[in-house]
Design a protein around this motif. Structure first.
Motif, PDB file in Angstrom:
ATOM      1  N   ASN A 167       5.091 -85.261  22.888  1.00  0.00           N
ATOM      2  CA  ASN A 167       3.844 -85.567  23.577  1.00  0.00           C
ATOM      3  C   ASN A 167       2.642 -85.015  22.817  1.00  0.00           C
ATOM      4  O   ASN A 167       2.317 -83.828  22.908  1.00  0.00           O
ATOM      5  N   ASP A 168       2.015 -85.859  22.007  1.00  0.00           N
ATOM      6  CA  ASP A 168       0.747 -85.530  21.342  1.00  0.00           C
ATOM      7  C   ASP A 168       0.831 -84.238  20.528  1.00  0.00           C
ATOM      8  O   ASP A 168       0.036 -83.317  20.703  1.00  0.00           O
ATOM      9  N   VAL A 169       1.789 -84.176  19.617  1.00  0.00           N
ATOM     10  CA  VAL A 169       1.993 -82.980  18.790  1.00  0.00           C
ATOM     11  C   VAL A 169       1.278 -83.139  17.454  1.00  0.00           C
ATOM     12  O   VAL A 169       1.410 -84.166  16.782  1.00  0.00           O
ATOM     13  N   SER A 170       0.525 -82.121  17.072  1.00  0.00           N
ATOM     14  CA  SER A 170      -0.162 -82.098  15.777  1.00  0.00           C
ATOM     15  C   SER A 170       0.032 -80.736  15.126  1.00  0.00           C
ATOM     16  O   SER A 170      -0.058 -79.705  15.800  1.00  0.00           O
ATOM     17  N   PHE A 171       0.304 -80.727  13.830  1.00  0.00           N
ATOM     18  CA  PHE A 171       0.382 -79.485  13.071  1.00  0.00           C
ATOM     19  C   PHE A 171       0.388 -79.809  11.583  1.00  0.00           C
ATOM     20  O   PHE A 171       0.594 -80.951  11.184  1.00  0.00           O
ATOM     21  N   GLU A 172       0.163 -78.786  10.776  1.00  0.00           N
ATOM     22  CA  GLU A 172       0.221 -78.914   9.324  1.00  0.00           C
ATOM     23  C   GLU A 172       1.127 -77.823   8.764  1.00  0.00           C
ATOM     24  O   GLU A 172       1.244 -76.739   9.348  1.00  0.00           O
ATOM     25  N   VAL A 173       1.763 -78.116   7.649  1.00  0.00           N
ATOM     26  CA  VAL A 173       2.628 -77.140   6.986  1.00  0.00           C
ATOM     27  C   VAL A 173       2.292 -77.124   5.506  1.00  0.00           C
ATOM     28  O   VAL A 173       2.245 -78.173   4.864  1.00  0.00           O
ATOM     29  N   GLY A 174       2.056 -75.938   4.977  1.00  0.00           N
ATOM     30  CA  GLY A 174       1.746 -75.800   3.561  1.00  0.00           C
ATOM     31  C   GLY A 174       2.993 -75.724   2.700  1.00  0.00           C
ATOM     32  O   GLY A 174       4.102 -75.485   3.192  1.00  0.00           O
ATOM     33  N   ALA A 175       2.815 -75.936   1.420  1.00  0.00           N
ATOM     34  CA  ALA A 175       3.922 -75.765   0.477  1.00  0.00           C
ATOM     35  C   ALA A 175       4.386 -74.314   0.528  1.00  0.00           C
ATOM     36  O   ALA A 175       3.573 -73.404   0.699  1.00  0.00           O
ATOM     37  N   THR A 176       5.675 -74.106   0.424  1.00  0.00           N
ATOM     38  CA  THR A 176       6.343 -72.791   0.426  1.00  0.00           C
ATOM     39  C   THR A 176       6.297 -72.105   1.793  1.00  0.00           C
ATOM     40  O   THR A 176       6.641 -70.935   1.904  1.00  0.00           O
ATOM     41  N   GLU A 177       5.912 -72.817   2.842  1.00  0.00           N
ATOM     42  CA  GLU A 177       5.839 -72.217   4.180  1.00  0.00           C
ATOM     43  C   GLU A 177       7.098 -72.554   4.977  1.00  0.00           C
ATOM     44  O   GLU A 177       7.639 -73.647   4.868  1.00  0.00           O
ATOM     45  N   ILE A 178       7.561 -71.596   5.790  1.00  0.00           N
ATOM     46  CA  ILE A 178       8.621 -71.860   6.754  1.00  0.00           C
ATOM     47  C   ILE A 178       7.976 -71.969   8.138  1.00  0.00           C
ATOM     48  O   ILE A 178       7.417 -70.988   8.635  1.00  0.00           O
ATOM     49  N   LEU A 179       8.041 -73.160   8.708  1.00  0.00           N
ATOM     50  CA  LEU A 179       7.545 -73.378  10.059  1.00  0.00           C
ATOM     51  C   LEU A 179       8.748 -73.511  10.980  1.00  0.00           C
ATOM     52  O   LEU A 179       9.614 -74.365  10.756  1.00  0.00           O
ATOM     53  N   LEU A 228      14.831 -67.063  19.747  1.00  0.00           N
ATOM     54  CA  LEU A 228      13.541 -66.452  19.450  1.00  0.00           C
ATOM     55  C   LEU A 228      13.649 -65.408  18.342  1.00  0.00           C
ATOM     56  O   LEU A 228      12.777 -65.319  17.476  1.00  0.00           O
ATOM     57  N   ASP A 229      14.720 -64.619  18.348  1.00  0.00           N
ATOM     58  CA  ASP A 229      14.886 -63.613  17.292  1.00  0.00           C
ATOM     59  C   ASP A 229      14.961 -64.279  15.922  1.00  0.00           C
ATOM     60  O   ASP A 229      14.399 -63.778  14.944  1.00  0.00           O
ATOM     61  N   GLU A 230      15.663 -65.406  15.857  1.00  0.00           N
ATOM     62  CA  GLU A 230      15.773 -66.142  14.602  1.00  0.00           C
ATOM     63  C   GLU A 230      14.405 -66.668  14.180  1.00  0.00           C
ATOM     64  O   GLU A 230      14.031 -66.597  13.007  1.00  0.00           O
ATOM     65  N   ALA A 231      13.651 -67.178  15.148  1.00  0.00           N
ATOM     66  CA  ALA A 231      12.310 -67.692  14.854  1.00  0.00           C
ATOM     67  C   ALA A 231      11.399 -66.601  14.321  1.00  0.00           C
ATOM     68  O   ALA A 231      10.651 -66.805  13.358  1.00  0.00           O
ATOM     69  N   LEU A 232      11.463 -65.422  14.934  1.00  0.00           N
ATOM     70  CA  LEU A 232      10.617 -64.308  14.505  1.00  0.00           C
ATOM     71  C   LEU A 232      10.980 -63.843  13.103  1.00  0.00           C
ATOM     72  O   LEU A 232      10.119 -63.460  12.315  1.00  0.00           O
ATOM     73  N   LYS A 233      12.264 -63.893  12.794  1.00  0.00           N
ATOM     74  CA  LYS A 233      12.718 -63.425  11.486  1.00  0.00           C
ATOM     75  C   LYS A 233      12.345 -64.395  10.369  1.00  0.00           C
ATOM     76  O   LYS A 233      11.927 -63.981   9.282  1.00  0.00           O
ATOM     77  N   LEU A 234      12.473 -65.692  10.628  1.00  0.00           N
ATOM     78  CA  LEU A 234      12.328 -66.681   9.563  1.00  0.00           C
ATOM     79  C   LEU A 234      10.921 -67.257   9.434  1.00  0.00           C
ATOM     80  O   LEU A 234      10.478 -67.604   8.345  1.00  0.00           O
ATOM     81  N   GLY A 235      10.215 -67.371  10.540  1.00  0.00           N
ATOM     82  CA  GLY A 235       9.001 -68.179  10.551  1.00  0.00           C
ATOM     83  C   GLY A 235       7.771 -67.508   9.976  1.00  0.00           C
ATOM     84  O   GLY A 235       7.444 -66.385  10.345  1.00  0.00           O
ATOM     85  N   ASP A 236       7.081 -68.209   9.066  1.00  0.00           N
ATOM     86  CA  ASP A 236       5.720 -67.813   8.711  1.00  0.00           C
ATOM     87  C   ASP A 236       4.805 -68.145   9.883  1.00  0.00           C
ATOM     88  O   ASP A 236       3.877 -67.402  10.198  1.00  0.00           O
ATOM     89  N   ARG A 237       5.078 -69.291  10.522  1.00  0.00           N
ATOM     90  CA  ARG A 237       4.434 -69.656  11.773  1.00  0.00           C
ATOM     91  C   ARG A 237       5.490 -70.263  12.687  1.00  0.00           C
ATOM     92  O   ARG A 237       6.537 -70.729  12.232  1.00  0.00           O
ATOM     93  N   PRO A 281       4.284 -65.228  14.111  1.00  0.00           N
ATOM     94  CA  PRO A 281       5.085 -64.478  15.086  1.00  0.00           C
ATOM     95  C   PRO A 281       4.279 -63.394  15.797  1.00  0.00           C
ATOM     96  O   PRO A 281       4.391 -63.221  17.009  1.00  0.00           O
ATOM     97  N   GLU A 282       3.455 -62.679  15.056  1.00  0.00           N
ATOM     98  CA  GLU A 282       2.666 -61.608  15.653  1.00  0.00           C
ATOM     99  C   GLU A 282       1.648 -62.154  16.653  1.00  0.00           C
ATOM    100  O   GLU A 282       1.442 -61.590  17.732  1.00  0.00           O
ATOM    101  N   GLU A 283       1.016 -63.283  16.312  1.00  0.00           N
ATOM    102  CA  GLU A 283       0.040 -63.882  17.226  1.00  0.00           C
ATOM    103  C   GLU A 283       0.699 -64.316  18.532  1.00  0.00           C
ATOM    104  O   GLU A 283       0.139 -64.125  19.623  1.00  0.00           O
ATOM    105  N   ILE A 284       1.882 -64.893  18.423  1.00  0.00           N
ATOM    106  CA  ILE A 284       2.565 -65.373  19.618  1.00  0.00           C
ATOM    107  C   ILE A 284       3.021 -64.212  20.492  1.00  0.00           C
ATOM    108  O   ILE A 284       2.923 -64.270  21.722  1.00  0.00           O
ATOM    109  N   LEU A 285       3.482 -63.131  19.875  1.00  0.00           N
ATOM    110  CA  LEU A 285       3.939 -61.985  20.657  1.00  0.00           C
ATOM    111  C   LEU A 285       2.781 -61.214  21.283  1.00  0.00           C
ATOM    112  O   LEU A 285       2.884 -60.737  22.412  1.00  0.00           O
TER     113      LEU A 285
END
Length: 395
Positions: free
Chosen positions: A43-55, A223-232, A247-251
Protein backbone atom coordinates in the motif's frame (compact mmCIF):
# COMPACT_ATOMS: atom_id res chain seq x y z
CA UNK A 1 20.69 5.92 -5.78
CA UNK A 2 20.86 2.25 -6.79
CA UNK A 3 17.22 1.34 -6.19
CA UNK A 4 14.18 3.58 -5.97
CA UNK A 5 10.65 2.39 -5.18
CA UNK A 6 7.92 5.01 -5.57
CA UNK A 7 4.23 4.82 -4.61
CA UNK A 8 4.14 1.04 -5.08
CA UNK A 9 0.85 -0.86 -4.78
CA UNK A 10 -0.01 -4.51 -5.14
CA UNK A 11 -3.64 -5.61 -5.04
CA UNK A 12 -4.69 -9.25 -5.53
CA UNK A 13 -8.01 -10.06 -7.13
CA UNK A 14 -10.24 -9.05 -10.05
CA UNK A 15 -10.14 -5.37 -11.03
CA UNK A 16 -7.22 -4.55 -8.70
CA UNK A 17 -7.29 -0.90 -9.83
CA UNK A 18 -10.38 -0.48 -7.65
CA UNK A 19 -8.30 -1.49 -4.66
CA UNK A 20 -5.59 1.04 -5.50
CA UNK A 21 -8.19 3.79 -5.89
CA UNK A 22 -9.77 2.87 -2.57
CA UNK A 23 -6.39 2.78 -0.81
CA UNK A 24 -5.51 6.20 -2.20
CA UNK A 25 -8.74 7.52 -0.68
CA UNK A 26 -7.63 6.24 2.71
CA UNK A 27 -9.50 2.95 2.88
CA UNK A 28 -7.70 0.27 4.92
CA UNK A 29 -6.79 -3.32 4.09
CA UNK A 30 -9.71 -4.93 5.93
CA UNK A 31 -12.29 -2.52 4.52
CA UNK A 32 -11.06 -3.06 0.95
CA UNK A 33 -11.35 -6.81 1.43
CA UNK A 34 -14.84 -6.52 2.91
CA UNK A 35 -16.16 -4.14 0.25
CA UNK A 36 -14.38 -5.28 -2.93
CA UNK A 37 -13.07 -8.77 -2.10
CA UNK A 38 -9.57 -7.52 -2.95
CA UNK A 39 -6.42 -8.23 -0.96
CA UNK A 40 -4.18 -5.21 -0.47
CA UNK A 41 -0.64 -6.60 -0.32
CA UNK A 42 1.44 -3.43 -0.72
CA UNK A 43 0.00 0.00 0.00
CA UNK A 44 1.76 3.12 -1.33
CA UNK A 45 5.32 2.15 -0.36
CA UNK A 46 8.23 4.43 -1.29
CA UNK A 47 11.91 4.17 -0.39
CA UNK A 48 15.41 4.44 -1.82
CA UNK A 49 18.47 2.24 -1.32
CA UNK A 50 22.04 3.29 -1.98
CA UNK A 51 24.84 1.18 -3.37
CA UNK A 52 26.53 -0.96 -0.68
CA UNK A 53 23.57 -0.46 1.70
CA UNK A 54 21.70 -3.24 3.51
CA UNK A 55 18.02 -2.36 3.82
CA UNK A 56 16.01 -4.69 6.01
CA UNK A 57 12.26 -4.96 5.45
CA UNK A 58 10.49 -6.49 8.42
CA UNK A 59 7.08 -7.05 9.85
CA UNK A 60 4.77 -9.72 11.18
CA UNK A 61 3.23 -12.41 8.99
CA UNK A 62 0.86 -10.81 6.47
CA UNK A 63 2.48 -7.39 6.71
CA UNK A 64 3.39 -7.40 3.01
CA UNK A 65 7.17 -7.66 3.26
CA UNK A 66 7.61 -10.71 1.00
CA UNK A 67 5.10 -9.36 -1.52
CA UNK A 68 7.05 -6.11 -1.60
CA UNK A 69 10.40 -7.77 -2.29
CA UNK A 70 8.89 -9.88 -5.09
CA UNK A 71 7.50 -6.75 -6.68
CA UNK A 72 11.04 -5.36 -6.86
CA UNK A 73 12.05 -7.94 -9.48
CA UNK A 74 8.49 -8.49 -10.77
CA UNK A 75 8.16 -12.06 -9.60
CA UNK A 76 4.89 -10.48 -8.51
CA UNK A 77 3.56 -7.86 -10.90
CA UNK A 78 2.99 -4.48 -9.18
CA UNK A 79 -0.48 -2.99 -9.65
CA UNK A 80 0.73 0.62 -9.59
CA UNK A 81 3.86 2.62 -8.91
CA UNK A 82 7.44 2.30 -10.12
CA UNK A 83 10.61 0.37 -9.28
CA UNK A 84 13.83 1.83 -10.66
CA UNK A 85 17.17 0.03 -10.70
CA UNK A 86 20.01 2.20 -11.96
CA UNK A 87 17.36 4.59 -13.27
CA UNK A 88 15.53 1.90 -15.25
CA UNK A 89 11.85 1.51 -14.36
CA UNK A 90 11.41 -2.25 -14.42
CA UNK A 91 7.62 -1.96 -14.46
CA UNK A 92 7.94 -0.69 -18.04
CA UNK A 93 10.20 -3.47 -19.35
CA UNK A 94 9.15 -6.14 -21.80
CA UNK A 95 9.43 -9.79 -20.77
CA UNK A 96 12.75 -10.18 -22.59
CA UNK A 97 14.15 -6.95 -21.13
CA UNK A 98 13.04 -8.01 -17.65
CA UNK A 99 14.64 -11.44 -18.05
CA UNK A 100 17.92 -9.79 -19.04
CA UNK A 101 17.81 -7.38 -16.12
CA UNK A 102 17.17 -10.21 -13.66
CA UNK A 103 20.13 -12.16 -15.01
CA UNK A 104 22.54 -9.23 -14.95
CA UNK A 105 21.46 -6.95 -12.12
CA UNK A 106 19.29 -8.76 -9.56
CA UNK A 107 20.06 -11.93 -7.64
CA UNK A 108 17.68 -13.63 -5.21
CA UNK A 109 18.39 -15.87 -2.22
CA UNK A 110 15.43 -17.90 -0.96
CA UNK A 111 14.51 -19.28 2.45
CA UNK A 112 14.35 -22.87 1.19
CA UNK A 113 17.72 -22.63 -0.64
CA UNK A 114 16.15 -23.59 -4.04
CA UNK A 115 19.12 -25.75 -5.06
CA UNK A 116 19.05 -28.46 -7.73
CA UNK A 117 19.57 -31.75 -5.84
CA UNK A 118 21.09 -33.51 -8.87
CA UNK A 119 23.74 -30.80 -9.42
CA UNK A 120 27.00 -30.37 -7.54
CA UNK A 121 27.80 -27.19 -5.64
CA UNK A 122 29.87 -26.01 -8.60
CA UNK A 123 27.09 -26.68 -11.09
CA UNK A 124 24.43 -25.09 -8.87
CA UNK A 125 26.50 -21.91 -8.65
CA UNK A 126 27.12 -21.95 -12.40
CA UNK A 127 23.41 -22.26 -13.21
CA UNK A 128 22.60 -18.57 -13.64
CA UNK A 129 25.69 -18.06 -15.80
CA UNK A 130 24.71 -21.08 -17.86
CA UNK A 131 21.29 -19.54 -18.54
CA UNK A 132 23.04 -16.31 -19.56
CA UNK A 133 25.05 -18.23 -22.14
CA UNK A 134 28.43 -17.57 -20.51
CA UNK A 135 31.13 -19.85 -22.01
CA UNK A 136 31.97 -22.97 -19.99
CA UNK A 137 35.45 -21.95 -18.86
CA UNK A 138 34.42 -18.43 -17.87
CA UNK A 139 31.41 -19.53 -15.88
CA UNK A 140 33.47 -22.17 -14.07
CA UNK A 141 35.98 -19.50 -13.05
CA UNK A 142 33.27 -17.08 -11.88
CA UNK A 143 31.51 -19.82 -9.93
CA UNK A 144 34.76 -20.84 -8.25
CA UNK A 145 35.43 -17.24 -7.21
CA UNK A 146 31.94 -16.98 -5.69
CA UNK A 147 32.34 -20.31 -3.90
CA UNK A 148 35.60 -19.07 -2.41
CA UNK A 149 33.91 -15.83 -1.31
CA UNK A 150 31.29 -17.68 0.74
CA UNK A 151 33.84 -20.02 2.32
CA UNK A 152 32.96 -23.26 0.51
CA UNK A 153 36.24 -23.90 -1.26
CA UNK A 154 36.79 -27.66 -1.41
CA UNK A 155 33.09 -28.49 -1.57
CA UNK A 156 32.65 -27.88 -5.30
CA UNK A 157 31.92 -31.51 -6.24
CA UNK A 158 29.51 -32.30 -3.41
CA UNK A 159 25.75 -32.40 -3.89
CA UNK A 160 23.32 -30.42 -1.66
CA UNK A 161 22.30 -33.54 0.27
CA UNK A 162 25.83 -33.71 1.69
CA UNK A 163 25.72 -30.15 3.04
CA UNK A 164 24.33 -28.65 6.22
CA UNK A 165 21.55 -26.05 6.05
CA UNK A 166 24.02 -23.23 6.53
CA UNK A 167 26.25 -24.57 3.77
CA UNK A 168 23.31 -24.92 1.40
CA UNK A 169 22.40 -21.30 2.03
CA UNK A 170 25.98 -20.32 1.21
CA UNK A 171 25.58 -22.09 -2.11
CA UNK A 172 22.46 -20.04 -2.81
CA UNK A 173 24.34 -16.88 -1.92
CA UNK A 174 27.28 -17.88 -4.13
CA UNK A 175 24.92 -18.48 -7.05
CA UNK A 176 23.55 -14.95 -6.68
CA UNK A 177 27.06 -13.49 -6.41
CA UNK A 178 28.39 -15.42 -9.40
CA UNK A 179 25.89 -13.73 -11.70
CA UNK A 180 27.54 -10.38 -10.97
CA UNK A 181 24.24 -8.90 -9.77
CA UNK A 182 24.55 -5.55 -8.01
CA UNK A 183 21.27 -6.01 -6.11
CA UNK A 184 20.62 -9.02 -3.88
CA UNK A 185 17.10 -9.80 -2.65
CA UNK A 186 17.14 -12.09 0.38
CA UNK A 187 13.71 -13.28 1.50
CA UNK A 188 13.82 -14.81 5.00
CA UNK A 189 17.13 -16.28 3.88
CA UNK A 190 18.25 -17.47 7.33
CA UNK A 191 14.94 -18.20 9.04
CA UNK A 192 15.07 -21.94 8.33
CA UNK A 193 18.45 -22.31 10.03
CA UNK A 194 19.22 -23.32 13.61
CA UNK A 195 19.89 -20.31 15.90
CA UNK A 196 23.65 -20.85 16.10
CA UNK A 197 24.02 -21.36 12.33
CA UNK A 198 21.74 -18.38 11.77
CA UNK A 199 24.03 -16.09 13.80
CA UNK A 200 27.06 -17.42 11.94
CA UNK A 201 25.41 -16.70 8.59
CA UNK A 202 24.53 -13.18 9.72
CA UNK A 203 28.18 -12.59 10.61
CA UNK A 204 29.26 -14.08 7.30
CA UNK A 205 26.89 -11.84 5.37
CA UNK A 206 28.24 -8.71 7.08
CA UNK A 207 31.83 -9.80 6.42
CA UNK A 208 30.98 -10.60 2.80
CA UNK A 209 29.24 -7.25 2.35
CA UNK A 210 32.37 -5.49 3.58
CA UNK A 211 34.29 -7.20 0.76
CA UNK A 212 31.87 -7.03 -2.17
CA UNK A 213 29.66 -4.00 -1.39
CA UNK A 214 26.31 -5.08 -2.88
CA UNK A 215 22.91 -3.45 -2.52
CA UNK A 216 21.01 -5.87 -0.31
CA UNK A 217 17.30 -5.99 0.46
CA UNK A 218 16.86 -8.42 3.36
CA UNK A 219 13.43 -9.63 4.47
CA UNK A 220 12.92 -10.90 8.02
CA UNK A 221 10.35 -11.11 10.81
CA UNK A 222 13.15 -11.25 13.40
CA UNK A 223 13.82 -7.83 14.97
CA UNK A 224 17.19 -8.88 16.40
CA UNK A 225 18.28 -9.95 12.93
CA UNK A 226 17.07 -6.65 11.48
CA UNK A 227 18.98 -4.65 14.08
CA UNK A 228 22.15 -6.61 13.45
CA UNK A 229 22.13 -6.49 9.65
CA UNK A 230 20.32 -3.33 8.63
CA UNK A 231 21.89 -0.01 7.77
CA UNK A 232 18.25 1.06 7.66
CA UNK A 233 15.02 -0.77 8.47
CA UNK A 234 11.51 -0.55 7.04
CA UNK A 235 8.77 -1.76 9.38
CA UNK A 236 5.67 -2.97 7.52
CA UNK A 237 2.07 -3.24 8.74
CA UNK A 238 -0.98 -4.03 6.58
CA UNK A 239 1.02 -3.42 3.41
CA UNK A 240 2.28 0.01 4.49
CA UNK A 241 5.76 1.15 5.48
CA UNK A 242 4.96 2.60 8.91
CA UNK A 243 8.54 3.67 9.62
CA UNK A 244 11.82 3.88 7.74
CA UNK A 245 15.02 4.66 9.62
CA UNK A 246 18.28 3.46 11.09
CA UNK A 247 18.06 0.84 13.84
CA UNK A 248 18.88 3.50 16.41
CA UNK A 249 16.22 5.88 15.08
CA UNK A 250 13.56 3.19 15.20
CA UNK A 251 14.46 2.12 18.73
CA UNK A 252 14.84 5.59 20.19
CA UNK A 253 12.12 7.41 18.25
CA UNK A 254 9.34 4.99 17.21
CA UNK A 255 6.91 6.56 14.76
CA UNK A 256 3.72 5.28 16.38
CA UNK A 257 2.30 2.96 19.01
CA UNK A 258 2.62 -0.08 16.73
CA UNK A 259 6.38 0.43 16.30
CA UNK A 260 6.77 1.25 19.99
CA UNK A 261 5.19 -2.07 20.97
CA UNK A 262 7.25 -3.81 18.32
CA UNK A 263 10.54 -2.67 19.87
CA UNK A 264 9.64 -2.20 23.53
CA UNK A 265 11.52 -5.26 24.81
CA UNK A 266 14.61 -4.82 22.66
CA UNK A 267 18.02 -4.61 24.30
CA UNK A 268 19.04 -1.03 23.42
CA UNK A 269 22.72 -1.95 23.61
CA UNK A 270 22.37 -4.00 20.43
CA UNK A 271 22.25 -0.83 18.35
CA UNK A 272 23.56 1.96 20.58
CA UNK A 273 27.06 3.06 19.58
CA UNK A 274 29.94 4.21 21.73
CA UNK A 275 29.65 7.72 20.28
CA UNK A 276 26.31 8.09 22.08
CA UNK A 277 27.72 7.38 25.55
CA UNK A 278 31.21 8.86 25.38
CA UNK A 279 32.24 12.22 26.80
CA UNK A 280 34.61 14.49 24.93
CA UNK A 281 38.13 14.37 26.33
CA UNK A 282 38.55 18.10 26.83
CA UNK A 283 41.12 17.82 29.63
CA UNK A 284 44.26 15.94 28.62
CA UNK A 285 47.94 16.13 29.38
CA UNK A 286 51.10 15.71 27.31
CA UNK A 287 54.41 13.89 27.82
CA UNK A 288 56.24 17.24 28.17
CA UNK A 289 54.15 18.14 31.22
CA UNK A 290 55.87 17.51 34.54
CA UNK A 291 54.15 15.82 37.49
CA UNK A 292 53.45 19.13 39.28
CA UNK A 293 51.81 20.54 36.14
CA UNK A 294 49.63 17.47 35.89
CA UNK A 295 48.60 17.66 39.56
CA UNK A 296 47.69 21.32 39.11
CA UNK A 297 45.59 20.47 36.04
CA UNK A 298 43.85 17.64 37.89
CA UNK A 299 43.10 19.94 40.84
CA UNK A 300 41.69 22.65 38.57
CA UNK A 301 39.49 20.18 36.67
CA UNK A 302 38.49 18.06 39.67
CA UNK A 303 39.85 14.90 38.03
CA UNK A 304 41.84 11.95 39.33
CA UNK A 305 42.89 10.64 35.91
CA UNK A 306 44.00 12.25 32.65
CA UNK A 307 44.61 10.80 29.22
CA UNK A 308 48.09 11.47 27.84
CA UNK A 309 48.26 12.45 24.16
CA UNK A 310 50.98 13.60 21.79
CA UNK A 311 50.99 16.88 19.87
CA UNK A 312 49.04 15.10 17.12
CA UNK A 313 46.49 14.06 19.79
CA UNK A 314 47.37 10.40 19.34
CA UNK A 315 46.75 8.43 22.50
CA UNK A 316 49.82 7.56 24.56
CA UNK A 317 48.32 6.41 27.83
CA UNK A 318 46.78 7.43 31.14
CA UNK A 319 48.07 8.97 34.38
CA UNK A 320 46.45 8.67 37.81
CA UNK A 321 46.73 11.15 40.68
CA UNK A 322 48.21 8.63 43.14
CA UNK A 323 51.05 7.65 40.84
CA UNK A 324 51.78 11.25 39.82
CA UNK A 325 51.89 12.25 43.52
CA UNK A 326 54.35 9.42 44.19
CA UNK A 327 56.50 10.65 41.30
CA UNK A 328 56.67 14.11 42.88
CA UNK A 329 57.71 12.56 46.21
CA UNK A 330 60.49 10.69 44.41
CA UNK A 331 61.69 13.95 42.89
CA UNK A 332 60.87 12.97 39.31
CA UNK A 333 60.37 15.72 36.76
CA UNK A 334 58.74 13.73 33.91
CA UNK A 335 55.77 11.44 33.50
CA UNK A 336 57.88 8.70 31.94
CA UNK A 337 57.54 6.20 34.79
CA UNK A 338 53.89 6.84 35.67
CA UNK A 339 52.14 6.64 32.28
CA UNK A 340 49.91 3.60 32.07
CA UNK A 341 50.12 2.61 28.41
CA UNK A 342 47.73 -0.31 28.77
CA UNK A 343 44.57 1.69 28.08
CA UNK A 344 41.59 -0.08 26.55
CA UNK A 345 40.47 1.61 23.33
CA UNK A 346 37.29 1.43 21.27
CA UNK A 347 36.01 3.12 18.12
CA UNK A 348 33.05 5.54 18.16
CA UNK A 349 31.01 3.27 15.86
CA UNK A 350 31.53 0.19 18.02
CA UNK A 351 28.49 -1.25 19.73
CA UNK A 352 28.25 -0.39 23.44
CA UNK A 353 27.83 -4.08 24.25
CA UNK A 354 31.60 -4.40 23.78
CA UNK A 355 32.09 -2.21 26.87
CA UNK A 356 30.33 -4.41 29.40
CA UNK A 357 33.08 -7.02 29.84
CA UNK A 358 35.62 -4.25 30.49
CA UNK A 359 36.77 -4.00 34.11
CA UNK A 360 39.20 -1.13 33.72
CA UNK A 361 37.80 2.37 33.23
CA UNK A 362 37.99 4.96 31.75
CA UNK A 363 37.99 3.63 28.20
CA UNK A 364 39.57 5.73 25.45
CA UNK A 365 37.57 6.35 22.27
CA UNK A 366 39.92 6.74 19.31
CA UNK A 367 39.67 6.96 15.53
CA UNK A 368 41.48 4.76 13.02
CA UNK A 369 44.63 6.89 13.46
CA UNK A 370 44.55 6.35 17.24
CA UNK A 371 43.66 10.00 17.86
CA UNK A 372 41.74 10.54 21.07
CA UNK A 373 38.10 11.51 20.50
CA UNK A 374 36.62 10.98 23.94
CA UNK A 375 36.37 8.76 26.99
CA UNK A 376 33.80 6.44 28.48
CA UNK A 377 33.44 6.16 32.24
CA UNK A 378 31.27 3.49 33.82
CA UNK A 379 28.86 6.13 35.06
CA UNK A 380 28.56 7.82 31.68
CA UNK A 381 27.93 4.43 30.04
CA UNK A 382 25.02 3.60 32.31
CA UNK A 383 23.53 7.09 32.25
CA UNK A 384 23.91 7.24 28.45
CA UNK A 385 21.97 3.99 28.05
CA UNK A 386 19.30 5.21 30.48
CA UNK A 387 18.90 8.40 28.44
CA UNK A 388 17.91 6.32 25.42
CA UNK A 389 15.45 4.17 27.34
CA UNK A 390 14.80 0.52 26.53
CA UNK A 391 16.27 -2.46 28.28
CA UNK A 392 19.89 -3.40 28.51
CA UNK A 393 22.02 -6.24 29.76
CA UNK A 394 25.12 -8.35 29.25
CA UNK A 395 23.81 -10.57 26.49
Amino acid sequence: MKLRVKNLYKVFGANPEKGVEAARKGMGKEEIMARYKLALGVNDVSFEVGATEILVIMGLSGSGKSTLVRCINRLIEPTAGSVEIDGIDITQLSDNELRLLRMQKVGMVFQNFALFPHRTVQKNVEYGLEIQGVPTGERADKAKQAIDLVGLSGWEEYRPENLSGGMQQRVGLARALASGADVLLMDEAFSALDPLIKREMQDELLALQARVGKTIIFITHDLDEALKLGDRIIIMKDGRAVQVGTPEEILTNPANEYVEKFVQDVDITKVLTVSKVMRKAISVTHPKDGPKTVIHKMHEEGLSRLMVVGKDRKLIGLVEVEKVTDAIKRGEHTLEHVIDRDVITVRPDDNVSCLFPVKKYPIAVVNDDNKLLGIVKRGSLLSGIADFGGTYGHQ
